[in-house]
Design an enzyme around this catalytic site. Sequence first.
Site, PDB file in Angstrom:
ATOM      1  N   SER A 143      -0.024 -31.635  18.354  1.00  0.00           N
ATOM      2  CA  SER A 143       0.379 -31.228  17.002  1.00  0.00           C
ATOM      3  C   SER A 143       1.884 -31.346  16.837  1.00  0.00           C
ATOM      4  O   SER A 143       2.370 -31.890  15.826  1.00  0.00           O
ATOM      5  CB  SER A 143      -0.067 -29.793  16.731  1.00  0.00           C
ATOM      6  N   ARG A 165       7.541 -24.636  14.460  1.00  0.00           N
ATOM      7  CA  ARG A 165       6.402 -23.732  14.625  1.00  0.00           C
ATOM      8  C   ARG A 165       5.934 -23.201  13.269  1.00  0.00           C
ATOM      9  O   ARG A 165       4.744 -22.942  13.083  1.00  0.00           O
ATOM     10  CB  ARG A 165       6.764 -22.582  15.578  1.00  0.00           C
ATOM     11  N   HIS A 218       3.821 -25.986  12.065  1.00  0.00           N
ATOM     12  CA  HIS A 218       2.601 -26.027  12.869  1.00  0.00           C
ATOM     13  C   HIS A 218       1.622 -24.955  12.429  1.00  0.00           C
ATOM     14  O   HIS A 218       0.402 -25.188  12.367  1.00  0.00           O
ATOM     15  CB  HIS A 218       2.969 -25.838  14.346  1.00  0.00           C
TER      16      HIS A 218
END
Length: 212
Positions: A15, A38, A41
Amino acid sequence: MNWRSLRPQEIETESFRRIEAQVGDPGLSPEQWAVARRMIHTTGDFEYLDNVRFHPRAIAAGLTALGQGRPVVTDTRMLESGIGTGRLASLGAEIICLMDDPEVAREAKNRGLTRAVVAMERTLPRAAGGIVAIGNAPTALLGLLDLLAAGASPPALIVGVPVGFVNAAESKEALTRQDVPFITSLGNKGGSSVAASIINALAIMALAERPQ
């Protein structure tokens, strides 16, 4: 697609690889990018790269707080549940959340305020040197800013990403106009999962900085 062959860590790694391939140069420091990546993500939303805002001292303040085992105050249990408690435990940091405390609920009702405001009033003194993370209620962030303007001792870092249409964007704009270190994302988007992703990114970096 042989999805069963991928382990959880391999999925995360892939990812991140795809995020980095799509973004290219994010125009952020490596530490800031670790946080923003993040956030993307967690949400699948690349707009966070454009909207994220970091106070110049934000990353250093967050890493110092976690490295010293200072507490993390959250505005919701949902945010708390999204934080990797194993990482915080390794750092010696506890999570404090009074949002569902019965006394907070009673006081909020008597005063005609949201529970988020009263919970922030009660927990801020316990956040000295720590992090306040707000992912749901704009009133929690606005209440916190009022307390700081009135002279309350600030936390080391404010993670302010409340979500909504009433005062969410305004509260984050107000956060950027003061000098306590902060991480935020402008606009209406945000949420507990986004706030948790920021804390998780900081905790991963704080653990990496610890002597082996």
